[in-house]
Design a protein around this motif. Sequence first.
Motif, PDB file in Angstrom:
ATOM      1  N   CYS A 212     -19.120 -38.279  23.979  1.00 53.54           N
ATOM      2  CA  CYS A 212     -20.087 -37.273  24.413  1.00 53.54           C
ATOM      3  C   CYS A 212     -20.440 -37.469  25.886  1.00 53.54           C
ATOM      4  CB  CYS A 212     -21.341 -37.368  23.546  1.00 53.54           C
ATOM      5  SG  CYS A 212     -22.533 -36.080  23.907  1.00 53.54           S
ATOM      6  N   LEU A 213     -20.227 -36.421  26.681  1.00 55.95           N
ATOM      7  CA  LEU A 213     -20.547 -36.463  28.105  1.00 55.95           C
ATOM      8  C   LEU A 213     -21.780 -35.608  28.377  1.00 55.95           C
ATOM      9  CD1 LEU A 213     -17.000 -35.947  29.656  1.00 55.95           C
ATOM     10  CD2 LEU A 213     -18.184 -38.102  29.210  1.00 55.95           C
ATOM     11  N   PHE A 214     -22.612 -36.065  29.282  1.00 58.50           N
ATOM     12  CA  PHE A 214     -23.767 -35.302  29.737  1.00 58.50           C
ATOM     13  C   PHE A 214     -23.443 -34.797  31.135  1.00 58.50           C
ATOM     14  CE2 PHE A 214     -28.011 -35.301  31.879  1.00 58.50           C
ATOM     15  CZ  PHE A 214     -28.522 -34.217  31.197  1.00 58.50           C
ATOM     16  N   VAL A 215     -23.535 -33.495  31.338  1.00 56.98           N
ATOM     17  CA  VAL A 215     -23.162 -32.877  32.613  1.00 56.98           C
ATOM     18  C   VAL A 215     -24.410 -32.270  33.241  1.00 56.98           C
ATOM     19  CG1 VAL A 215     -21.623 -31.242  33.753  1.00 56.98           C
ATOM     20  CG2 VAL A 215     -20.923 -32.316  31.611  1.00 56.98           C
ATOM     21  N   ARG A 216     -24.660 -32.623  34.510  1.00 59.60           N
ATOM     22  CA  ARG A 216     -25.802 -32.081  35.255  1.00 59.60           C
ATOM     23  C   ARG A 216     -25.296 -31.332  36.474  1.00 59.60           C
ATOM     24  NH1 ARG A 216     -29.067 -37.294  36.512  1.00 59.60           N
ATOM     25  NH2 ARG A 216     -29.276 -36.101  38.392  1.00 59.60           N
ATOM     26  N   ASN A 217     -26.212 -30.597  37.082  1.00 56.02           N
ATOM     27  CA  ASN A 217     -25.952 -29.852  38.315  1.00 56.02           C
ATOM     28  C   ASN A 217     -24.936 -28.725  38.125  1.00 56.02           C
ATOM     29  OD1 ASN A 217     -26.789 -29.500  40.974  1.00 56.02           O
ATOM     30  ND2 ASN A 217     -24.994 -30.527  41.778  1.00 56.02           N
ATOM     31  N   LEU A 218     -24.934 -28.149  36.933  1.00 56.04           N
ATOM     32  CA  LEU A 218     -24.066 -26.994  36.678  1.00 56.04           C
ATOM     33  C   LEU A 218     -24.667 -25.755  37.329  1.00 56.04           C
ATOM     34  CD1 LEU A 218     -23.355 -27.507  32.889  1.00 56.04           C
ATOM     35  CD2 LEU A 218     -21.631 -27.443  34.683  1.00 56.04           C
TER      36      LEU A 218
ATOM     37  N   ALA B 276      -8.894 -32.136  23.761  1.00 56.57           N
ATOM     38  CA  ALA B 276      -9.492 -31.245  22.764  1.00 56.57           C
ATOM     39  C   ALA B 276     -11.007 -31.436  22.745  1.00 56.57           C
ATOM     40  CB  ALA B 276      -8.911 -31.531  21.393  1.00 56.57           C
ATOM     41  N   ILE B 277     -11.714 -30.334  22.811  1.00 56.95           N
ATOM     42  CA  ILE B 277     -13.168 -30.362  22.830  1.00 56.95           C
ATOM     43  C   ILE B 277     -13.680 -30.007  21.440  1.00 56.95           C
ATOM     44  CG2 ILE B 277     -15.237 -29.250  23.750  1.00 56.95           C
ATOM     45  CD1 ILE B 277     -13.690 -28.856  26.349  1.00 56.95           C
ATOM     46  N   ARG B 278     -14.590 -30.818  20.944  1.00 54.47           N
ATOM     47  CA  ARG B 278     -15.218 -30.534  19.657  1.00 54.47           C
ATOM     48  C   ARG B 278     -16.378 -29.569  19.828  1.00 54.47           C
ATOM     49  NH1 ARG B 278     -16.674 -35.081  15.386  1.00 54.47           N
ATOM     50  NH2 ARG B 278     -14.429 -34.932  15.230  1.00 54.47           N
ATOM     51  N   GLN B 279     -17.177 -29.772  20.896  1.00 57.51           N
ATOM     52  CA  GLN B 279     -18.376 -28.950  21.053  1.00 57.51           C
ATOM     53  C   GLN B 279     -18.860 -28.990  22.496  1.00 57.51           C
ATOM     54  OE1 GLN B 279     -21.980 -30.609  19.292  1.00 57.51           O
ATOM     55  NE2 GLN B 279     -22.423 -28.607  18.423  1.00 57.51           N
ATOM     56  N   ILE B 280     -19.404 -27.864  22.952  1.00 58.82           N
ATOM     57  CA  ILE B 280     -20.115 -27.799  24.221  1.00 58.82           C
ATOM     58  C   ILE B 280     -21.481 -27.190  23.934  1.00 58.82           C
ATOM     59  CG2 ILE B 280     -20.265 -26.725  26.492  1.00 58.82           C
ATOM     60  CD1 ILE B 280     -17.279 -26.917  26.736  1.00 58.82           C
ATOM     61  N   ARG B 281     -22.521 -27.897  24.340  1.00 57.84           N
ATOM     62  CA  ARG B 281     -23.889 -27.394  24.171  1.00 57.84           C
ATOM     63  C   ARG B 281     -24.512 -27.280  25.550  1.00 57.84           C
ATOM     64  NH1 ARG B 281     -26.818 -29.149  18.853  1.00 57.84           N
ATOM     65  NH2 ARG B 281     -28.056 -27.488  19.731  1.00 57.84           N
ATOM     66  N   MET B 282     -24.857 -26.076  25.909  1.00 58.64           N
ATOM     67  CA  MET B 282     -25.416 -25.825  27.235  1.00 58.64           C
ATOM     68  C   MET B 282     -26.930 -25.696  27.145  1.00 58.64           C
ATOM     69  SD  MET B 282     -22.523 -23.247  28.698  1.00 58.64           S
ATOM     70  CE  MET B 282     -23.277 -23.167  30.282  1.00 58.64           C
ATOM     71  N   GLY B 283     -27.611 -26.124  28.226  1.00 59.16           N
ATOM     72  CA  GLY B 283     -29.062 -26.017  28.291  1.00 59.16           C
ATOM     73  C   GLY B 283     -29.504 -24.571  28.324  1.00 59.16           C
ATOM     74  N   ALA B 284     -30.712 -24.334  27.841  1.00 55.65           N
ATOM     75  CA  ALA B 284     -31.262 -22.980  27.807  1.00 55.65           C
ATOM     76  C   ALA B 284     -31.548 -22.501  29.228  1.00 55.65           C
ATOM     77  CB  ALA B 284     -32.543 -22.959  26.977  1.00 55.65           C
ATOM     78  N   PRO B 285     -31.109 -21.284  29.583  1.00 53.41           N
ATOM     79  CA  PRO B 285     -31.304 -20.794  30.943  1.00 53.41           C
ATOM     80  C   PRO B 285     -32.772 -20.548  31.305  1.00 53.41           C
ATOM     81  CG  PRO B 285     -30.293 -19.109  29.571  1.00 53.41           C
ATOM     82  CD  PRO B 285     -30.371 -20.351  28.744  1.00 53.41           C
ATOM     83  N   ASN B 286     -33.635 -20.345  30.304  1.00 52.01           N
ATOM     84  CA  ASN B 286     -35.040 -20.080  30.598  1.00 52.01           C
ATOM     85  C   ASN B 286     -35.908 -21.334  30.527  1.00 52.01           C
ATOM     86  OD1 ASN B 286     -34.767 -20.405  27.890  1.00 52.01           O
ATOM     87  ND2 ASN B 286     -35.892 -18.590  27.282  1.00 52.01           N
ATOM     88  N   ASN B 287     -35.309 -22.493  30.268  1.00 46.64           N
ATOM     89  CA  ASN B 287     -36.041 -23.757  30.206  1.00 46.64           C
ATOM     90  C   ASN B 287     -35.708 -24.582  31.450  1.00 46.64           C
ATOM     91  OD1 ASN B 287     -37.031 -26.318  29.708  1.00 46.64           O
ATOM     92  ND2 ASN B 287     -36.408 -26.334  27.567  1.00 46.64           N
ATOM     93  N   PRO B 288     -36.664 -24.804  32.330  1.00 46.46           N
ATOM     94  CA  PRO B 288     -36.359 -25.533  33.575  1.00 46.46           C
ATOM     95  C   PRO B 288     -35.927 -26.975  33.350  1.00 46.46           C
ATOM     96  CG  PRO B 288     -38.713 -25.089  33.394  1.00 46.46           C
ATOM     97  CD  PRO B 288     -38.053 -24.384  32.263  1.00 46.46           C
ATOM     98  N   ASP B 289     -36.253 -27.561  32.188  1.00 45.18           N
ATOM     99  CA  ASP B 289     -35.842 -28.942  31.919  1.00 45.18           C
ATOM    100  C   ASP B 289     -34.371 -29.060  31.557  1.00 45.18           C
ATOM    101  OD1 ASP B 289     -38.403 -29.843  32.416  1.00 45.18           O
ATOM    102  OD2 ASP B 289     -38.993 -29.751  30.294  1.00 45.18           O
ATOM    103  N   THR B 290     -33.813 -28.025  30.932  1.00 43.50           N
ATOM    104  CA  THR B 290     -32.424 -28.116  30.476  1.00 43.50           C
ATOM    105  C   THR B 290     -31.463 -27.186  31.217  1.00 43.50           C
ATOM    106  OG1 THR B 290     -32.776 -26.463  28.745  1.00 43.50           O
ATOM    107  CG2 THR B 290     -33.152 -28.781  28.157  1.00 43.50           C
ATOM    108  N   ARG B 291     -31.986 -26.313  32.048  1.00 44.19           N
ATOM    109  CA  ARG B 291     -31.130 -25.376  32.793  1.00 44.19           C
ATOM    110  C   ARG B 291     -30.194 -26.162  33.705  1.00 44.19           C
ATOM    111  NH1 ARG B 291     -34.536 -21.419  36.146  1.00 44.19           N
ATOM    112  NH2 ARG B 291     -34.953 -23.382  37.184  1.00 44.19           N
ATOM    113  N   GLY B 292     -28.920 -25.795  33.733  1.00 46.97           N
ATOM    114  CA  GLY B 292     -27.950 -26.467  34.589  1.00 46.97           C
ATOM    115  C   GLY B 292     -27.402 -27.750  34.008  1.00 46.97           C
ATOM    116  N   THR B 293     -27.619 -27.959  32.698  1.00 44.79           N
ATOM    117  CA  THR B 293     -27.089 -29.158  32.043  1.00 44.79           C
ATOM    118  C   THR B 293     -26.270 -28.747  30.825  1.00 44.79           C
ATOM    119  OG1 THR B 293     -28.995 -29.443  30.582  1.00 44.79           O
ATOM    120  CG2 THR B 293     -29.095 -30.530  32.733  1.00 44.79           C
ATOM    121  N   ALA B 294     -25.456 -29.682  30.345  1.00 46.91           N
ATOM    122  CA  ALA B 294     -24.665 -29.438  29.138  1.00 46.91           C
ATOM    123  C   ALA B 294     -24.213 -30.764  28.553  1.00 46.91           C
ATOM    124  CB  ALA B 294     -23.446 -28.573  29.453  1.00 46.91           C
ATOM    125  N   PHE B 295     -23.919 -30.721  27.265  1.00 41.75           N
ATOM    126  CA  PHE B 295     -23.265 -31.839  26.586  1.00 41.75           C
ATOM    127  C   PHE B 295     -21.876 -31.363  26.215  1.00 41.75           C
ATOM    128  CE2 PHE B 295     -27.724 -32.833  25.836  1.00 41.75           C
ATOM    129  CZ  PHE B 295     -27.752 -34.192  26.118  1.00 41.75           C
TER     130      PHE B 295
END
Length: 123
Positions: A20-26, A44-63
């Motif tokens: 599992c990778l945590f990606v910031r600054n997207l 092969a990717i099992r899953q990508i979970r992106m931060g909510a665009p309306n939440n400033p804490d998770t916007r621009g991040t993904a797992f």
Amino acid sequence: MQSMAVRKSNNRLPPEVNRCLFVRNLPFKITPEEMYDIFGKYGAIRQIRMGAPNNPDTRGTAFVVYEDIYDAKNALDHLSGFNVANRYLIVLYHQQSKMLARQDKAEKTKKEIAELKEKYGVE
């Protein structure tokens, strides 16, 4: 292909390496399809979970969760610092213990602020 060479050499991976990778600054407007295009090149990717665009804490991040640990390592090695829409990606291994400690600290701080507001009558 490069991950196969790593596997055959029987190198031991550091303990923080996981699938599992945590990606910031997207870029805020990146789509899941673009994420699959960028990260899918490394395995092969099992899953990508992106931060909510309306939440400033998770916007621009993904797992990004890979099927194989070596694919995740390869993606981190190649995509950390990769330029996407004039933003340099920050790719890290997800570390659950650090994430929980950070959440606990944030909750403690919020509680202290609420107590101080109540003590001094500030709304």
